[in-house]
Enzyme design. Structure first.
Site, PDB file in Angstrom:
ATOM      1  N   GLU A 210      -7.325   0.496  -4.076  1.00  0.00           N
ATOM      2  CA  GLU A 210      -7.196   0.476  -2.615  1.00  0.00           C
ATOM      3  C   GLU A 210      -8.488   0.054  -1.897  1.00  0.00           C
ATOM      4  O   GLU A 210      -8.446  -0.809  -1.024  1.00  0.00           O
ATOM      5  CB  GLU A 210      -6.690   1.831  -2.101  1.00  0.00           C
ATOM      6  CG  GLU A 210      -5.215   2.025  -2.424  1.00  0.00           C
ATOM      7  CD  GLU A 210      -4.716   3.453  -2.282  1.00  0.00           C
ATOM      8  OE1 GLU A 210      -5.444   4.294  -1.722  1.00  0.00           O
ATOM      9  OE2 GLU A 210      -3.599   3.730  -2.742  1.00  0.00           O
TER      10      GLU A 210
ATOM     11  N   ASP B  86       0.875  -1.181   0.000  1.00  0.00           N
ATOM     12  CA  ASP B  86       0.000   0.000   0.000  1.00  0.00           C
ATOM     13  C   ASP B  86       0.910   1.227   0.000  1.00  0.00           C
ATOM     14  O   ASP B  86       1.434   1.626   1.036  1.00  0.00           O
ATOM     15  CB  ASP B  86      -0.891  -0.019   1.249  1.00  0.00           C
ATOM     16  CG  ASP B  86      -1.707   1.277   1.415  1.00  0.00           C
ATOM     17  OD1 ASP B  86      -1.692   2.124   0.506  1.00  0.00           O
ATOM     18  OD2 ASP B  86      -2.360   1.409   2.474  1.00  0.00           O
TER      19      ASP B  86
ATOM     20  N   LYS C  22       3.114  11.021  -3.905  1.00  0.00           N
ATOM     21  CA  LYS C  22       1.998  10.393  -4.615  1.00  0.00           C
ATOM     22  C   LYS C  22       1.040  11.431  -5.212  1.00  0.00           C
ATOM     23  O   LYS C  22       0.393  11.176  -6.223  1.00  0.00           O
ATOM     24  CB  LYS C  22       1.258   9.489  -3.631  1.00  0.00           C
ATOM     25  CG  LYS C  22       0.130   8.669  -4.217  1.00  0.00           C
ATOM     26  CD  LYS C  22      -0.364   7.717  -3.145  1.00  0.00           C
ATOM     27  CE  LYS C  22      -1.612   6.965  -3.550  1.00  0.00           C
ATOM     28  NZ  LYS C  22      -2.023   6.045  -2.468  1.00  0.00           N
TER      29      LYS C  22
ATOM     30  N   ASP D 295     -12.706   5.415   2.164  1.00  0.00           N
ATOM     31  CA  ASP D 295     -11.259   5.491   2.431  1.00  0.00           C
ATOM     32  C   ASP D 295     -10.794   6.936   2.340  1.00  0.00           C
ATOM     33  O   ASP D 295     -10.691   7.502   1.252  1.00  0.00           O
ATOM     34  CB  ASP D 295     -10.509   4.600   1.425  1.00  0.00           C
ATOM     35  CG  ASP D 295      -8.982   4.616   1.636  1.00  0.00           C
ATOM     36  OD1 ASP D 295      -8.486   5.421   2.448  1.00  0.00           O
ATOM     37  OD2 ASP D 295      -8.297   3.814   0.978  1.00  0.00           O
TER      38      ASP D 295
HETATM   39  N1  LIG Z   1      -5.797  10.029  14.942  1.00  0.00           N
HETATM   40  C1  LIG Z   1      -5.919  10.679  13.788  1.00  0.00           C
HETATM   41  N2  LIG Z   1      -6.813  11.669  13.649  1.00  0.00           N
HETATM   42  C2  LIG Z   1      -6.922  12.351  12.495  1.00  0.00           C
HETATM   43  N3  LIG Z   1      -6.179  12.097  11.412  1.00  0.00           N
HETATM   44  C3  LIG Z   1      -5.273  11.113  11.494  1.00  0.00           C
HETATM   45  C4  LIG Z   1      -5.096  10.347  12.667  1.00  0.00           C
HETATM   46  N4  LIG Z   1      -4.121   9.433  12.438  1.00  0.00           N
HETATM   47  C5  LIG Z   1      -3.704   9.629  11.175  1.00  0.00           C
HETATM   48  N5  LIG Z   1      -4.391  10.640  10.605  1.00  0.00           N
HETATM   49  C6  LIG Z   1      -4.217  11.188   9.263  1.00  0.00           C
HETATM   50  O1  LIG Z   1      -4.343  10.155   8.327  1.00  0.00           O
HETATM   51  C7  LIG Z   1      -3.579  10.470   7.165  1.00  0.00           C
HETATM   52  C8  LIG Z   1      -2.776   9.285   6.765  1.00  0.00           C
HETATM   53  O2  LIG Z   1      -3.636   8.245   6.532  1.00  0.00           O
HETATM   54  P1  LIG Z   1      -3.186   6.980   5.692  1.00  0.00           P
HETATM   55  O3  LIG Z   1      -1.880   6.483   6.200  1.00  0.00           O
HETATM   56  O4  LIG Z   1      -4.333   6.058   5.677  1.00  0.00           O
HETATM   57  O5  LIG Z   1      -3.005   7.679   4.308  1.00  0.00           O
HETATM   58  P2  LIG Z   1      -2.222   7.158   3.046  1.00  0.00           P
HETATM   59  O6  LIG Z   1      -2.594   5.740   2.811  1.00  0.00           O
HETATM   60  O7  LIG Z   1      -0.789   7.466   3.217  1.00  0.00           O
HETATM   61  O8  LIG Z   1      -2.795   8.115   1.937  1.00  0.00           O
HETATM   62  P3  LIG Z   1      -3.647   7.826   0.606  1.00  0.00           P
HETATM   63  O9  LIG Z   1      -4.411   6.565   0.843  1.00  0.00           O
HETATM   64  O10 LIG Z   1      -4.505   9.032   0.486  1.00  0.00           O
HETATM   65  O11 LIG Z   1      -2.636   7.743  -0.474  1.00  0.00           O
HETATM   66  C9  LIG Z   1      -2.703  11.654   7.518  1.00  0.00           C
HETATM   67  O12 LIG Z   1      -3.233  12.818   6.925  1.00  0.00           O
HETATM   68  C10 LIG Z   1      -2.814  11.708   9.035  1.00  0.00           C
HETATM   69  O13 LIG Z   1      -2.673  13.022   9.509  1.00  0.00           O
HETATM   70 MG   LIG Z   2      -4.189   4.800   1.858  1.00  0.00          MG
END
Ligand SMILES: Nc1ncnc2c1ncn2[C@@H]1O[C@H](COP(=O)(O)OP(=O)(O)OP(=O)(O)O)[C@@H](O)[C@H]1O
Ligand SMILES: [Mg+2]
Length: 574
Positions: free
Chosen positions: A149, A10, A72, A172
């Site tokens: 995803e 991922d 990304k 998501d």
């Molecule tokens: N406890 C929380 N409350 C609010 N937001 C959060 C919390 N924990 C993580 N995040 C937010 O979640 C986001 C990251 O989520 P995730 O890792 O699922 O995204 P990603 O898979 O990297 O991104 P994408 O799927 O959009 O490419 C960040 O913006 C982070 O600030």
């Molecule tokens: Mg993601």
């Protein structure tokens, strides 16, 4: 022969995770530091060596100009990123992250990893998918599948709940993208009905609202524009994200950043308290932007909100309480927290990898179908305007899919036609996304409307499009696999040359010694994350490519460079 392991990755905007399918279930891979979640950050250290993950994130504050995050968001957009003195494409930088994953996955599993399933937002277009695939290839991975995803997340849910029969909505909200997908599950068969989303909506945008607020407040209070200081902005960005996360579990949060600026010689601090209410107010428009894509999937999937049995939350941003509140009031159903929002996508990618390796029996286990999220078509002429979009494959049909349309020549004695391919929902191509074009020539010269051209689109399970045109009367064909636009990356066919064939080229023997020497040095260095290693392996590939293409001047020059470098490395080694 045992086939090599396929891992699921991922590759997120903010974080990256990987998993493998073992002993009947997905297992998250850990880094050497026992971390499951790695920041999607990449940079160059002081010595010019590539660093990825925690180490890159750690240098963000000290060396923002040598560190890149949220790569990304730029993939497929034809933009470059400057690190130090050089420009890199998003493909280059993403491949560094994937290479890091490949390395730690190999360490964890105790074998060399060469195959992967990589997930992308369902709402990624063809070029973004292509570039993700290319990044995987550059990282030394054979990309077995580009998987959506939310579909991956649903697989992870589905594996545990196979007996259910239901309509599932996967919501998501990650760091950079929002995806929503409607699925139907029936006796272990997971069928994606529709996907939609917003590629420019994620946790980062919520951070941005806070950042803008803080900057504005500081300007009002002190008359100083913090945006002029890169260091200050890095600190504010971190503080904003921290504040946002804290507000997911508490009612208010105080941000204190001492020494953020100076006025004369007086040091100034930023000191603000934000309440949940304030935060929800300032981000209301963002949360409301999720509604339109949800409506699209319900409509395309042909169901009403009341027919949804379960809403699954994925992505770190769904931890914000306003997400649950908004879904409850908008759809009238309380979402469930049945999967781990950080890991479900990687787990689903590993399940897909398991299916590819044949270790999940489709007779007993899970079967899945997916859809294409965008309408695909060509530019056409209707007698009035040339900007019409003629739909060949409508959005949200089950993939793989192949569709054909017949076009006729539109002026007399026309001998060629340009096929211009677009992706998007507008009736006018000018509002859609141009994917590529090609020309078919050799049409017999006759009166308008007398010749037919058959245009076929094939959209595969990776979400990648093949377009073909045939002159019906002669059978002559032309085709493209949609080209990458000018993104500063290598064209696909250059990547696809099989470099192992260099030995068979007449005249290659003169280069055998140097190639052997470089390969020996690479073995000695060992770690694929090393800076020198990269230069060597790129140089070696370039040399082999030059030999295969019989570009001897080029080969000579590359040979000299490689000899210099290897001699230098041999020198420091002894
Ligand atoms: N406890 C929380 N409350 C609010 N937001 C959060 C919390 N924990 C993580 N995040 C937010 O979640 C986001 C990251 O989520 P995730 O890792 O699922 O995204 P990603 O898979 O990297 O991104 P994408 O799927 O959009 O490419 C960040 O913006 C982070 O600030
Ligand atoms: Mg993601």
């Amino acid at each position: 022969m045992k086939k090599s392991t396929v891992i699921g990755i991922d590759l997120g905007t903010s974080t990256t995770e990987a998993a493998v399918f073992r002993d009947g279930r997905p297992e998250i891979l850990l880094t050497m530091d026992h971390k499951a979640i790695i920041p999607s950050v990449v940079g160059l250290d002081e010595g010019g060596n590539w660093i990825v993950g925690e180490r890159a994130k750690a240098q963000m504050l000290l060396a923002p100009d040598r560190t890149a995050m949220e790569v990304k968001r730029l993939i497929g957009k034809g933009k470059e990123i400057t690190l130090g003195k050089q420009n890199y494409s998003p493909v280059d930088l993403s491949s560094r992250i994937l290479e890091y994953v490949r390395t730690y996955a190999g360490e964890y599993l105790g074998e060399t990893i060469e195959r992967a399933v990589i997930s992308v937002p369902a709402y990624f277009d063809d070029i973004q998918r292509h570039e993700t695939l290319l990044a995987g290839t550059r990282a030394g991975l054979q990309v077995e599948r580009i998987l959506n995803e939310p579909t991956a997340a649903a697989l992870s849910y589905g594996l545990e709940h196979m007996e259910e029969e239901s309509h599932i909505l996967v919501y998501d909200l990650g760091g950079g993208t929002f995806d929503v997908t409607l699925l139907e599950m029936f006796e272990g068969i997971l069928e994606v009905k529709a996907s939609s989303g917003d590629n420019e909506l994620g946790g980062k945008d919520f951070d941005r609202k806070l950042i803008d607020y803080l900057v504005r407040r500081f300007r009002t209070l002190h008359g100083i524009d913090l945006e002029e200081s890169l260091q200050a902005m890095v600190r504010i960005r971190d503080a904003a994200e921290e504040c946002k996360m804290a507000l997911s579990t508490s009612d208010s949060y105080r941000i204190v950043l001492p020494l953020i600026a100076r006025k004369g010689d007086k040091p100034l601090a930023l000191d603000e308290t934000i309440t949940v209410g304030q935060f929800e107010e300032m981000t209301r428009d963002l949360i409301e932007r999720t509604h339109a894509p949800i409506e699209v999937v319900l409509q395309d999937g042909g169901i009403l909100a009341s027919e949804i049995d379960r809403v699954i939350l994925v992505g770190g941003s769904t931890r914000m309480p306003m997400v649950e509140k908004d879904i409850s009031s908008f759809l009238g159903i309380t979402p469930s927290r049945a999967v781990n929002p950080d890991l479900a996508v990687a787990e689903g990618a590993a399940i897909q990898a398991g299916m590819i390796q044949g270790i999940i029996d489709p007779e007993e286990g899970l079967v899945m179908t997916d859809v294409n999220p965008y309408t695909l078509g060509v530019q056409s002429f209707d007698g009035y305007t040339v900007n019409n979009m003629t739909v060949i494959i409508p959005r949200n049909v089950t993939i793989p899919v192949e569709r054909t349309e017949i076009f006729t020549t539109h002026h007399d004695y026309q001998t060629e036609a340009d096929i211009r391919v677009y992706q998007g929902e507008s009736a006018l191509v000018t509002s859609n996304h141009f994917l590529g074009e090609f020309r078919i020539s050799g049409i017999p010269s006759r009166r308008a409307g007398k010749e037919n051209i058959k245009v076929s689109f094939a959209y595969d399970v990776n979400g990648i499009l093949d377009v073909k045109a045939v002159i019906v009367s002669t059978g002559k064909q032309a085709s493209i696999q949609i080209d990458l636009q000018d993104t500063g990356s290598l064209p696909l066919d250059e990547e696809e040359i099989d470099l192992s064939g260099w030995k068979d080229v007449k005249g290659s023997s003169a280069y055998r010694a140097v190639i052997r020497r470089v390969e020996r040095m690479m073995k000695k260095i060992g770690s694929p994350m090393d800076g020198e290693m990269d230069i060597l392996s790129e140089g070696l590939d370039a040399l082999k490519r030059a030999i295969i293409l019989e570009e001897w001047d080029e080969a000579k020059e590359l040979e000299e460079n490689l000899i210099d470098l290897v001699s230098f490395l041999e020198g420091i080694d002894t």
